[in-house]
Design a protein around this motif. Structure first.
Motif, PDB file in Angstrom:
ATOM      1  N   LEU A   1      -7.998   0.655  10.342  1.00 34.93           N
ATOM      2  CA  LEU A   1      -6.948   0.848   9.348  1.00 34.93           C
ATOM      3  C   LEU A   1      -6.040  -0.379   9.339  1.00 34.93           C
ATOM      4  N   ASP A   2      -6.104  -1.188   8.315  1.00 33.29           N
ATOM      5  CA  ASP A   2      -5.234  -2.351   8.222  1.00 33.29           C
ATOM      6  C   ASP A   2      -4.247  -2.134   7.084  1.00 33.29           C
ATOM      7  N   PHE A   3      -3.176  -1.498   7.441  1.00 35.46           N
ATOM      8  CA  PHE A   3      -2.176  -1.074   6.461  1.00 35.46           C
ATOM      9  C   PHE A   3      -1.604  -2.260   5.682  1.00 35.46           C
ATOM     10  N   SER A   4      -1.471  -3.404   6.385  1.00 37.49           N
ATOM     11  CA  SER A   4      -0.839  -4.549   5.728  1.00 37.49           C
ATOM     12  C   SER A   4      -1.707  -5.116   4.613  1.00 37.49           C
ATOM     13  N   ASN A   5      -3.002  -4.867   4.697  1.00 38.70           N
ATOM     14  CA  ASN A   5      -3.903  -5.358   3.651  1.00 38.70           C
ATOM     15  C   ASN A   5      -4.203  -4.304   2.607  1.00 38.70           C
ATOM     16  N   SER A   6      -3.698  -3.138   2.803  1.00 35.90           N
ATOM     17  CA  SER A   6      -4.048  -2.056   1.896  1.00 35.90           C
ATOM     18  C   SER A   6      -3.407  -2.241   0.534  1.00 35.90           C
ATOM     19  N   PRO A   7      -4.214  -2.145  -0.519  1.00 38.01           N
ATOM     20  CA  PRO A   7      -3.636  -2.216  -1.861  1.00 38.01           C
ATOM     21  C   PRO A   7      -3.056  -0.867  -2.276  1.00 38.01           C
ATOM     22  N   ALA A   8      -3.246   0.116  -1.415  1.00 33.55           N
ATOM     23  CA  ALA A   8      -2.871   1.482  -1.784  1.00 33.55           C
ATOM     24  C   ALA A   8      -1.372   1.613  -2.000  1.00 33.55           C
ATOM     25  N   ILE A   9      -1.028   2.247  -3.074  1.00 32.92           N
ATOM     26  CA  ILE A   9       0.355   2.654  -3.285  1.00 32.92           C
ATOM     27  C   ILE A   9       0.309   4.170  -3.291  1.00 32.92           C
ATOM     28  N   PHE A  10       0.980   4.767  -2.331  1.00 35.31           N
ATOM     29  CA  PHE A  10       0.865   6.217  -2.255  1.00 35.31           C
ATOM     30  C   PHE A  10       2.233   6.850  -2.316  1.00 35.31           C
ATOM     31  N   LYS A  11       2.252   8.036  -2.794  1.00 37.90           N
ATOM     32  CA  LYS A  11       3.504   8.765  -2.882  1.00 37.90           C
ATOM     33  C   LYS A  11       3.644   9.621  -1.631  1.00 37.90           C
ATOM     34  N   PRO A  12       4.611   9.295  -0.805  1.00 38.89           N
ATOM     35  CA  PRO A  12       4.730  10.014   0.459  1.00 38.89           C
ATOM     36  C   PRO A  12       5.401  11.368   0.277  1.00 38.89           C
ATOM     37  N   LYS A  13       5.202  12.215   1.245  1.00 41.17           N
ATOM     38  CA  LYS A  13       5.921  13.481   1.289  1.00 41.17           C
ATOM     39  C   LYS A  13       6.713  13.491   2.584  1.00 41.17           C
ATOM     40  N   ILE A  14       7.952  13.884   2.505  1.00 39.86           N
ATOM     41  CA  ILE A  14       8.761  13.968   3.714  1.00 39.86           C
ATOM     42  C   ILE A  14       8.201  15.071   4.592  1.00 39.86           C
ATOM     43  N   SER A  15       7.821  16.152   3.960  1.00 42.13           N
ATOM     44  CA  SER A  15       7.077  17.195   4.654  1.00 42.13           C
ATOM     45  C   SER A  15       6.232  17.866   3.585  1.00 42.13           C
TER      46      SER A  15
ATOM     47  N   THR B   1       2.569 -15.130   5.364  1.00 38.21           N
ATOM     48  CA  THR B   1       1.206 -15.569   5.695  1.00 38.21           C
ATOM     49  C   THR B   1       0.973 -15.500   7.205  1.00 38.21           C
ATOM     50  N   GLN B   2       1.948 -15.995   7.979  1.00 38.76           N
ATOM     51  CA  GLN B   2       1.805 -15.976   9.440  1.00 38.76           C
ATOM     52  C   GLN B   2       1.675 -14.550   9.957  1.00 38.76           C
ATOM     53  N   MET B   3       2.469 -13.651   9.412  1.00 34.04           N
ATOM     54  CA  MET B   3       2.408 -12.256   9.872  1.00 34.04           C
ATOM     55  C   MET B   3       1.053 -11.643   9.554  1.00 34.04           C
ATOM     56  N   LYS B   4       0.538 -11.932   8.363  1.00 35.73           N
ATOM     57  CA  LYS B   4      -0.784 -11.416   7.982  1.00 35.73           C
ATOM     58  C   LYS B   4      -1.861 -11.962   8.903  1.00 35.73           C
ATOM     59  N   GLN B   5      -1.794 -13.280   9.143  1.00 35.19           N
ATOM     60  CA  GLN B   5      -2.844 -13.923   9.922  1.00 35.19           C
ATOM     61  C   GLN B   5      -2.829 -13.484  11.370  1.00 35.19           C
TER      62      GLN B   5
END
Ligand code: 16G
Length: 169
Positions: free
Chosen positions: A1-15, A61-65
């Protein structure tokens, strides 16, 4: 799971019973967030300085790499503004069977959006991500007045083992 590369935009639920608002998305930081007030938001937490677009891009870029940086934001899609942020950093360890330690960093919510549980939303999201990524624990430093807030989200002072110390340069 590489969240930083994920193109996903998701709608979160608090609960499960309390969904987030339509106009809100939780997603990884993007380069274009420079223009959406990300650094101005961090300025509500501490000193940011005059970070140019070039500096921002290079650090992004540094953080991604290097990996291990999961800068997560909440965007108000009505105004295209970043209104909340939190970062998970991952430290690689030999201990605990070559496990990982997560650190919760730079948590900030725009002070005009108080009372919408956005702080809770972003902290819970990033903490779940740490668990998902295999961290054996997640740690944070915070001001005294925020101890109660973090306690409600599952963080604990560990007596005899909770002293944060700094050396400032
Ligand atoms: C808080 C933050 C930390 C941030 C620091 C900045 C959380 C949980 N903790 O301790 O991540 O880097 O403030 O303050 O968000 P400073 O500029 O005094 O280091």
């Amino acid at each position: 799971l590489d969240f930083s590369n994920s193109p996903a935009i998701f709608k979160p639920k608090i609960s499960a019973t309390q969904p987030g608002e339509d106009w809100m998305v939780v997603r990884p930081l993007q380069r274009s967030d420079y223009d959406k007030g990300f650094l101005q938001l961090l300025g509500q937490l501490t000193s940011v300085g005059n970070v140019t677009r070039k500096q921002f891009d290079e650090r992004f870029t540094q953080m991604k790499q290097s990996g291990g940086y999961y800068v997560t934001v909440i965007e108000d899609t009505r105004s295209s503004k970043i209104i909340g942020a939190a970062t998970l950093t991952i430290e690689q360890k030999f201990i605990h069977n070559c496990s990982f330690r997560g650190r919760l960093e730079d948590v900030v919510v725009n002070d005009t959006y108080r009372g919408k549980q956005l702080g809770k939303l972003i902290v819970v999201t990033v903490s779940l991500l740490a668990q998902e990524l295999g961290c054996y624990k997640m740690s944070l430093d915070c001001k005294d007045k925020l101890i109660k807030f973090y306690e409600t989200l599952g963080y604990k002072m560990e007596p005899g083992n909770s002293n944060a110390m700094n050396m400032r340069f």
